[in-house]
Scaffold this motif. Structure first.
Motif, short mmCIF file in Angstrom:
data_model
loop_
_atom_site.label_atom_id
_atom_site.label_comp_id
_atom_site.label_asym_id
_atom_site.label_seq_id
_atom_site.Cartn_x
_atom_site.Cartn_y
_atom_site.Cartn_z
N PRO A 14 0.53 4.25 -7.85
CA PRO A 14 0.90 5.88 -7.92
C PRO A 14 2.64 6.02 -7.12
CG PRO A 14 -1.30 6.11 -7.42
CD PRO A 14 -0.55 4.13 -7.62
N ALA A 15 2.85 5.05 -5.66
CA ALA A 15 3.75 5.49 -5.31
C ALA A 15 4.95 5.00 -5.87
CB ALA A 15 4.01 4.74 -3.79
N GLU A 34 6.28 -3.96 -13.79
CA GLU A 34 4.32 -3.54 -13.33
C GLU A 34 4.01 -4.87 -12.87
OE1 GLU A 34 2.45 -2.01 -11.08
OE2 GLU A 34 1.06 -3.16 -12.56
N ALA A 35 3.30 -5.73 -12.80
CA ALA A 35 2.64 -7.09 -13.24
C ALA A 35 1.61 -6.62 -14.24
CB ALA A 35 2.08 -7.06 -11.57
N TYR A 44 -7.33 0.11 -9.25
CA TYR A 44 -7.86 0.50 -8.79
C TYR A 44 -8.96 1.41 -9.52
CZ TYR A 44 -5.54 -1.97 -5.64
OH TYR A 44 -4.71 -3.05 -4.58
N ARG A 46 -11.25 3.66 -7.41
CA ARG A 46 -11.07 4.39 -6.02
C ARG A 46 -10.64 6.03 -6.19
NH1 ARG A 46 -6.42 1.82 -3.00
NH2 ARG A 46 -8.04 -0.31 -3.21
N ALA A 49 -8.64 11.71 -2.21
CA ALA A 49 -8.22 12.69 -1.62
C ALA A 49 -6.98 12.74 -1.56
CB ALA A 49 -9.19 13.28 -0.50
N TYR A 105 -8.08 7.55 -8.88
CA TYR A 105 -6.60 6.47 -9.40
C TYR A 105 -6.69 6.46 -10.38
CZ TYR A 105 -4.03 2.80 -7.60
OH TYR A 105 -3.07 1.36 -7.28
N VAL A 129 7.06 -9.79 -10.08
CA VAL A 129 8.16 -9.67 -8.71
C VAL A 129 7.67 -11.36 -8.39
CG1 VAL A 129 9.53 -9.04 -7.57
CG2 VAL A 129 8.64 -7.85 -9.26
N ASN A 278 1.97 1.99 -0.55
CA ASN A 278 1.57 1.22 0.66
C ASN A 278 1.57 -0.45 0.46
OD1 ASN A 278 -1.42 2.15 0.72
ND2 ASN A 278 -2.41 1.03 0.13
N GLY A 288 -8.38 9.74 5.48
CA GLY A 288 -7.82 9.76 3.05
C GLY A 288 -6.28 10.10 3.28
N GLY A 290 -3.64 7.81 3.40
CA GLY A 290 -2.80 6.32 2.71
C GLY A 290 -1.71 6.91 2.02
N PHE A 291 -2.19 7.57 0.59
CA PHE A 291 -1.81 7.65 -1.02
C PHE A 291 -1.17 9.12 -0.40
CE2 PHE A 291 -1.20 9.64 -5.03
CZ PHE A 291 0.32 9.06 -4.77
N ASN A 292 -1.38 10.13 0.72
CA ASN A 292 -0.07 11.09 0.64
C ASN A 292 0.31 10.66 1.71
OD1 ASN A 292 -2.25 13.62 -0.18
ND2 ASN A 292 -3.52 12.02 1.23
C1 LIG Z 1 -11.18 3.07 -0.15
C2 LIG Z 1 -10.02 3.45 -0.45
C3 LIG Z 1 -10.36 4.52 -0.46
C4 LIG Z 1 -8.76 5.51 0.14
N1 LIG Z 1 -8.61 6.75 -0.18
C5 LIG Z 1 -8.03 7.51 -0.45
C6 LIG Z 1 -8.32 8.27 -0.32
O1 LIG Z 1 -9.14 9.43 -0.18
N2 LIG Z 1 -6.33 9.42 0.57
C7 LIG Z 1 -5.32 8.88 0.37
O2 LIG Z 1 -3.96 9.32 0.55
N3 LIG Z 1 -5.23 7.26 0.16
C8 LIG Z 1 -6.39 7.00 -0.18
N4 LIG Z 1 -6.41 5.30 -0.49
C9 LIG Z 1 -5.69 4.55 -0.27
C10 LIG Z 1 -4.71 5.13 -1.37
O3 LIG Z 1 -4.98 4.29 -2.45
C11 LIG Z 1 -3.54 3.56 -1.33
O4 LIG Z 1 -3.01 4.77 -0.57
C12 LIG Z 1 -2.26 4.03 -2.96
O5 LIG Z 1 -3.08 3.06 -3.99
C13 LIG Z 1 -0.77 3.34 -2.45
O6 LIG Z 1 -0.77 3.08 -3.93
P1 LIG Z 1 0.76 2.62 -4.39
O7 LIG Z 1 1.33 2.46 -5.64
O8 LIG Z 1 1.34 2.47 -2.86
O9 LIG Z 1 0.59 0.84 -4.29
P2 LIG Z 1 -1.59 0.03 -5.29
O10 LIG Z 1 -1.58 1.28 -5.47
O11 LIG Z 1 -2.00 -1.07 -4.62
O12 LIG Z 1 -0.65 -0.04 -6.65
C14 LIG Z 1 1.02 -1.61 -6.57
C15 LIG Z 1 1.24 -1.34 -8.33
O13 LIG Z 1 2.18 -2.78 -7.46
C16 LIG Z 1 1.31 -3.26 -9.13
N5 LIG Z 1 2.35 -4.98 -7.98
C17 LIG Z 1 1.39 -5.66 -7.00
N6 LIG Z 1 2.30 -6.50 -6.97
C18 LIG Z 1 3.19 -7.01 -8.12
C19 LIG Z 1 4.29 -7.21 -8.59
N7 LIG Z 1 4.59 -8.24 -7.58
N8 LIG Z 1 4.92 -6.97 -9.23
C20 LIG Z 1 4.94 -6.15 -9.99
N9 LIG Z 1 4.13 -5.06 -9.68
C21 LIG Z 1 3.19 -5.71 -9.20
C22 LIG Z 1 -0.17 -3.46 -8.87
O14 LIG Z 1 -1.04 -3.98 -10.17
C23 LIG Z 1 -0.40 -2.06 -8.96
O15 LIG Z 1 0.29 -1.12 -10.10
C24 LIG Z 1 -7.60 4.31 -0.18
C25 LIG Z 1 -7.71 3.25 -0.04
C26 LIG Z 1 -9.03 2.97 -0.08
C27 LIG Z 1 -9.16 0.99 0.08
#
Ligand SMILES: Cc1cc2nc3c(=O)[nH]c(=O)nc-3n(C[C@H](O)[C@H](O)[C@H](O)COP(=O)(O)OP(=O)(O)OC[C@H]3O[C@@H](n4cnc5c(N)ncnc54)[C@H](O)[C@@H]3O)c2cc1C
Length: 382
Positions: A14-15, A34-35, A44, A46, A49, A105, A129, A278, A288, A290-292
């Motif tokens: 999502p980020a 994307e992997a 995930y 998940r 919020a 999610y 990557v 992340n 809640g 992290g993603f915000n």
């Molecule tokens: C139990 C739990 C509950 C949560 N609840 C909340 C909540 O209520 N509200 C909130 O805001 N946040 C919440 N979070 C946090 C939220 O899930 C994360 O902040 C969010 O998923 C981060 O998004 P992201 O895109 O940075 O990373 P990710 O969601 O981890 O996505 C990373 C992407 O990168 C890809 N990738 C990984 N390695 C590679 C590579 N080497 N090469 C290419 N692609 C790759 C993966 O396949 C994936 O698609 C929660 C987390 C947990 C564990």
């Protein structure tokens, strides 16, 4: 896969996809690596919020209206097991239709990828990557796809891999796991989210559809036991732990668990490289946030990129400006979340009493409550 792009985004979670969408009409050539090989399967299972502030960003990205399964959080109750102190935040007190929203999610991931298909951004699935280096003027990204290793270059590499990469990070192990599940209850949720602190760790119920998404934290051993309990025993353990606020728990589905850590990069920028979401910081899910926070990273990075000229893209000056702009929001979110976990996850009777007074004070001091609510909804700079 393009050998050279202006911007390469590593990770289509999502980020990364939110950033790609925000840049879709910027004029820069953007490529997402994307992997996952199958983009219809989310990384995930998940529940997220999202704050009202995140809704505003997703609206600007044209994503909000695409989400079907959205449950509004109109009030939040924060309490502590074994004490009377309690605080309640209400959307109408903040002059907003909702304090936040609960979304899936996988649905969010799907909506972001679908929207990207209608843009010039190239999303390459199955592209893992394995290294990022830099030369004068460029990031050099090593990618493995179908067993073939390739080198790509970009003026700016944005790492949004969720923290899977090897960058140096500061890590705090909480010694806690989160048990995730969906539950139904005797009483309706009426848009209320519950955050209850206990000596073993926080337990959260987020309104979702006709039931709640449960995040129950505890020691790895306790969470292991809870995962193995038959349904009726699990439901009565939850009732005993959470109390009577939503009546009896009627059913539970989809139990899974997750280890909880705080992990953040020592420095989110390197030559021609920046981390967001992340990859930059992984927080405990207690509030809640992290993603915000990750979505605000993406939005503000897009603003920096939009405002810079060709020579400045990926330059030290541009990256330092971005880092300086994000510092307050990031460090305040890390500090706030970490403090909540450490302050509330213990049975010290003096602290228990102080916490109870703190919750009462929050309840009866509207300016303090308003400040906390704004901070959670819009971030430290909101
Ligand atoms: C139990 C739990 C509950 C949560 N609840 C909340 C909540 O209520 N509200 C909130 O805001 N946040 C919440 N979070 C946090 C939220 O899930 C994360 O902040 C969010 O998923 C981060 O998004 P992201 O895109 O940075 O990373 P990710 O969601 O981890 O996505 C990373 C992407 O990168 C890809 N990738 C990984 N390695 C590679 C590579 N080497 N090469 C290419 N692609 C790759 C993966 O396949 C994936 O698609 C929660 C987390 C947990 C564990």
């Amino acid at each position: 896969m393009r050998e050279h792009s202006d911007i390469v985004i590593v990770g289509g979670g999502p980020a990364g996809t939110a950033l790609a969408l925000a840049l879709a009409d910027s004029g820069w050539q953007v490529q997402v690596l994307e992997a996952r090989t199958d983009l219809s399967r989310a990384a995930y299972k998940r529940t997220l919020a999202l704050s009202y502030g995140s809704r505003l960003i997703l609206e600007r990205l044209g994503i909000w209206a695409q989400l079907q399964d959205v449950t509004a959080i109109t009030n939040i109750q924060v309490s502590q097991r074994g004490s009377l102190g309690m605080s309640r935040m209400q959307a109408e007190e903040e002059g907003l239709p909702a304090l936040g929203y609960v979304v899936d999610y996988a649905e969010l991931d799907h909506a972001l990828h679908s929207a990207l298909q209608a843009t010039a951004v190239e999303v390459v699935a199955g592209a893992r990557v394995t290294a990022i280096a830099h030369t004068a003027g460029y990031a050099r990204v090593q990618v493995e796809r179908d067993g073939v290793v390739q080198q790509l270059t970009a003026r700016l590499a944005v790492v949004a891999d969720g923290g899977a990469g090897s960058a140096e990070r500061i890590v705090r192990e909480y010694g806690q796991h989160a048990l995730l599940a969906s539950v139904t209850t005797e009483l309706p949720h009426n848009g209320c989210a519950y955050e209850r602190f206990t000596a073993d760790g926080p337990v959260a119920l987020l309104p979702q559809g006709n039931g709640f998404a449960l995040v129950w934290t505890g020691t790895p051993e306790r969470v292991g036991e809870l995962l193995a309990l038959p349904e009726t025993e699990f439901l009565s353990a939850l009732h005993q732990h959470f109390g009577d606020r939503v009546g009896r728990f009627l059913s539970v589905t989809g139990r899974s668990s997750f280890p909880l850590v705080l992990r953040y990069a020592r420095d989110v920028v390197a030559p021609h490289q920046v981390m967001i979401g992340n990859a930059a910081q992984t927080l405990h899910p207690v509030a809640g946030q992290g993603f915000n926070l990750g979505l605000r990273d993406a939005w503000e990075l897009a603003e920096s990129v939009r405002g810079c000229g060709r020579e400045a893209l990926g330059s030290q000056e541009m990256l330092q400006q971005y880092r300086a702009g994000r510092r307050l929001d990031t460090s305040a979110s890390i500090f706030f979340t970490d403090l909540l976990v450490r302050l509330f996850s213990n049975a010290n009777p003096v602290l228990q009493h102080t916490r109870s007074l703190g919750l009462m004070a929050l309840q009866w001091l509207p300016p303090a409550k308003h400040m906390v609510a704004r901070r959670m909804i819009f971030g430290a700079r909101g």
